[in-house]
Design a protein around this motif. Sequence first.
Motif, PDB file in Angstrom:
ATOM      1  N   SER A   1      52.795  -7.914 -17.823  1.00  0.00           N
ATOM      2  CA  SER A   1      54.130  -7.854 -17.226  1.00  0.00           C
ATOM      3  C   SER A   1      54.673  -6.450 -17.506  1.00  0.00           C
ATOM      4  O   SER A   1      54.112  -5.705 -18.315  1.00  0.00           O
ATOM      5  CB  SER A   1      55.058  -8.898 -17.862  1.00  0.00           C
ATOM      6  OG  SER A   1      55.244  -8.576 -19.233  1.00  0.00           O
TER       7      SER A   1
ATOM      8  N   ASP B   1      57.458  -5.908 -19.047  1.00  0.00           N
ATOM      9  CA  ASP B   1      57.913  -5.951 -20.450  1.00  0.00           C
ATOM     10  C   ASP B   1      56.745  -5.658 -21.394  1.00  0.00           C
ATOM     11  O   ASP B   1      56.888  -4.902 -22.365  1.00  0.00           O
ATOM     12  CB  ASP B   1      58.496  -7.336 -20.786  1.00  0.00           C
ATOM     13  CG  ASP B   1      59.860  -7.548 -20.141  1.00  0.00           C
ATOM     14  OD1 ASP B   1      60.454  -6.551 -19.674  1.00  0.00           O
ATOM     15  OD2 ASP B   1      60.322  -8.699 -20.106  1.00  0.00           O
ATOM     16  N   HIS B   2      55.600  -6.275 -21.090  1.00  0.00           N
ATOM     17  CA  HIS B   2      54.412  -6.061 -21.917  1.00  0.00           C
ATOM     18  C   HIS B   2      53.983  -4.589 -21.856  1.00  0.00           C
ATOM     19  O   HIS B   2      53.664  -3.975 -22.884  1.00  0.00           O
ATOM     20  CB  HIS B   2      53.294  -6.989 -21.422  1.00  0.00           C
ATOM     21  CG  HIS B   2      52.042  -6.941 -22.251  1.00  0.00           C
ATOM     22  ND1 HIS B   2      50.790  -7.129 -21.705  1.00  0.00           N
ATOM     23  CD2 HIS B   2      51.842  -6.704 -23.569  1.00  0.00           C
ATOM     24  CE1 HIS B   2      49.882  -7.018 -22.664  1.00  0.00           C
ATOM     25  NE2 HIS B   2      50.490  -6.773 -23.805  1.00  0.00           N
TER      26      HIS B   2
ATOM     27  N   LYS C   1      61.134  -0.164 -23.649  1.00  0.00           N
ATOM     28  CA  LYS C   1      61.211  -1.362 -24.478  1.00  0.00           C
ATOM     29  C   LYS C   1      62.663  -1.707 -24.798  1.00  0.00           C
ATOM     30  O   LYS C   1      63.045  -2.859 -24.862  1.00  0.00           O
ATOM     31  CB  LYS C   1      60.413  -1.143 -25.771  1.00  0.00           C
ATOM     32  CG  LYS C   1      60.235  -2.393 -26.581  1.00  0.00           C
ATOM     33  CD  LYS C   1      59.489  -2.095 -27.872  1.00  0.00           C
ATOM     34  CE  LYS C   1      59.498  -3.338 -28.767  1.00  0.00           C
ATOM     35  NZ  LYS C   1      59.039  -3.023 -30.113  1.00  0.00           N
ATOM     36  N   SER C   2      63.495  -0.664 -24.975  1.00  0.00           N
ATOM     37  CA  SER C   2      64.850  -0.914 -25.478  1.00  0.00           C
ATOM     38  C   SER C   2      65.941  -0.611 -24.455  1.00  0.00           C
ATOM     39  O   SER C   2      67.120  -0.762 -24.759  1.00  0.00           O
ATOM     40  CB  SER C   2      65.079  -0.044 -26.716  1.00  0.00           C
ATOM     41  OG  SER C   2      64.833   1.310 -26.378  1.00  0.00           O
TER      42      SER C   2
ATOM     43  N   CYS D   1      55.894  -2.051 -21.353  1.00  0.00           N
ATOM     44  CA  CYS D   1      56.862  -1.259 -22.134  1.00  0.00           C
ATOM     45  C   CYS D   1      56.583  -1.369 -23.623  1.00  0.00           C
ATOM     46  O   CYS D   1      56.708  -0.384 -24.368  1.00  0.00           O
ATOM     47  CB  CYS D   1      58.292  -1.726 -21.835  1.00  0.00           C
ATOM     48  SG  CYS D   1      58.848  -1.265 -20.195  1.00  0.00           S
ATOM     49  N   GLU D   2      56.206  -2.574 -24.076  1.00  0.00           N
ATOM     50  CA  GLU D   2      55.861  -2.739 -25.494  1.00  0.00           C
ATOM     51  C   GLU D   2      54.639  -1.897 -25.860  1.00  0.00           C
ATOM     52  O   GLU D   2      54.618  -1.214 -26.887  1.00  0.00           O
ATOM     53  CB  GLU D   2      55.569  -4.209 -25.798  1.00  0.00           C
ATOM     54  CG  GLU D   2      56.789  -4.960 -26.273  1.00  0.00           C
ATOM     55  CD  GLU D   2      56.478  -6.417 -26.566  1.00  0.00           C
ATOM     56  OE1 GLU D   2      55.415  -6.676 -27.162  1.00  0.00           O
ATOM     57  OE2 GLU D   2      57.294  -7.261 -26.170  1.00  0.00           O
TER      58      GLU D   2
ATOM     59  N   ARG E   1      67.186   0.025 -20.054  1.00  0.00           N
ATOM     60  CA  ARG E   1      66.935  -0.088 -18.624  1.00  0.00           C
ATOM     61  C   ARG E   1      68.033   0.699 -17.923  1.00  0.00           C
ATOM     62  O   ARG E   1      69.208   0.541 -18.258  1.00  0.00           O
ATOM     63  CB  ARG E   1      67.019  -1.567 -18.235  1.00  0.00           C
ATOM     64  CG  ARG E   1      66.732  -1.866 -16.779  1.00  0.00           C
ATOM     65  CD  ARG E   1      66.935  -3.354 -16.534  1.00  0.00           C
ATOM     66  NE  ARG E   1      65.772  -4.144 -16.875  1.00  0.00           N
ATOM     67  CZ  ARG E   1      64.841  -4.529 -16.001  1.00  0.00           C
ATOM     68  NH1 ARG E   1      64.961  -4.199 -14.731  1.00  0.00           N
ATOM     69  NH2 ARG E   1      63.811  -5.243 -16.371  1.00  0.00           N
TER      70      ARG E   1
ATOM     71  N   GLN F   1      62.612   1.437 -16.888  1.00  0.00           N
ATOM     72  CA  GLN F   1      62.697   0.555 -18.059  1.00  0.00           C
ATOM     73  C   GLN F   1      61.859   1.102 -19.204  1.00  0.00           C
ATOM     74  O   GLN F   1      60.780   1.662 -18.989  1.00  0.00           O
ATOM     75  CB  GLN F   1      62.193  -0.845 -17.659  1.00  0.00           C
ATOM     76  CG  GLN F   1      62.414  -1.904 -18.716  1.00  0.00           C
ATOM     77  CD  GLN F   1      61.860  -3.263 -18.301  1.00  0.00           C
ATOM     78  OE1 GLN F   1      61.900  -3.616 -17.124  1.00  0.00           O
ATOM     79  NE2 GLN F   1      61.340  -4.005 -19.260  1.00  0.00           N
TER      80      GLN F   1
END
Lengths: 164, 291
Positions: free
Chosen positions: B13, B15-16, B141-142, B18-19, B144, B139
């Motif tokens: 994803s 989000d993944h 991790k922290s 970004c991590e 947007r 975006q």
Amino acid sequence: MVDKQKIHLTVNGTAYDREIEPRTLLSDFIRHHLDLTGTHVGCEHGICGSCTILMDGLPVRSCLTFALQAEGKAIETIESLDKNGELSPLQNAFWENQGLQCGFCTPGILMSMKAFLEDNPKPARDEIREALSGNLCRCTGYHDIVDSVVAAAEAALSSGTAKA
Amino acid sequence: MKPANFEYFRATSIDHACELLSAHADDAKILAGGQSLIAAMNYRLARPQVLIDISNIDNPSQITDETDGVRIKATTTQAIAEHDPVVRERLPMLVDALEHIAHFQIRNKGTVGGSIVNADPASELPAMSLLLDAEYEIQSKSNRHVMAAEDFFITYMTTALQSDEVLVSILFKEPPKNCGWALHEVARRAGDYALVGSAAIIALDDGGKCVHVRVVLFGVASTPVRAKAVEELLVGQVCSDELFEEAAKRVSEVVDAESDVHVTDEYRGNVAEVLTVRSLVDALNRAQTAS
């Protein structure tokens, strides 16, 4: 040393599981790991089109794809076209119309044209030329290749199937 | 040649991704379609230590019809955008630009966002972003945030995107109804990057005066450029070929190209002017037909 990673994919209907270095290009995976050497490697930067294969039905450059990006996908290569040594109508049209000389570029051209004719079963010559612009042939001057594609389209239409 | 080795992560994803980026930011590159990155890696012009692959993330509703334009997820392939009915209806100029990108085999894998983040100054989608007042959703991790395309391109292949950030989506704004548009390129071969490109949009009021105009050039400087000096001369005017020729002289204010192996800087400047006139003439014709 980077660890090898597992990959699972289907090539020409056969499922394969292998372990590969992440940097393995799909073109090299097909040729060196699966011994399917019909897919040719020319420029290795996406220009010449020799390495074109189908990924989930869409023509893409296998030299601009890491094999790991094909995880779970269905790949078709030039080896999928004939049936037990009998040429497909598209291959036959190239045979009949001398659509190749040295043949190096032919696998990429056939895979591109297979997808093109499925999208556009009755193409105009201009459309064929445009569609061929992503595949370089240094022998033929393209005239016989265009004739071959026209013949393949006509053969498919007259046999009542759009399948190339 | 073959690429140097790297560590590979398949993101599931954004989000993944970004991590993963936040863990490897200094060494990592995002891999989307890879149609420029893998070529550069094959030549070892690029040697990222880590690749984070976003080409297979689950990507529903890639293209959404919004009030003021069309939003395209960054990972949408150029081919999907090119054939999308909403894009074809609302942004026909974007379809024209997409068809100019390389060949259909490349567009089957190359992504809309990848082309923008790659920021080749001769490529079409950064230029279309300026033409269509695009906004980029970015975006990390922290965080947007949204950035205007106008603020995004810094120089050759360099953008304002930070090393821990991912481009998530692009909002291409729909220009005024009944506008006309045109795109012209000079390239050495079909599918090559443009040596010079020019795109224009013109919208007219009921009296035939120009009320909205955008003129963008690409391949002529270190980023795509909006020729605001050209636009200023056209707003509020009744357009004519003579006015276009006078206005197009002002492209020299934004053309800042060096000579290269293909052409001289003088050639680029001359062609930029000629293509700008052609784009404006064709855009006006389309606008007059539409209104």
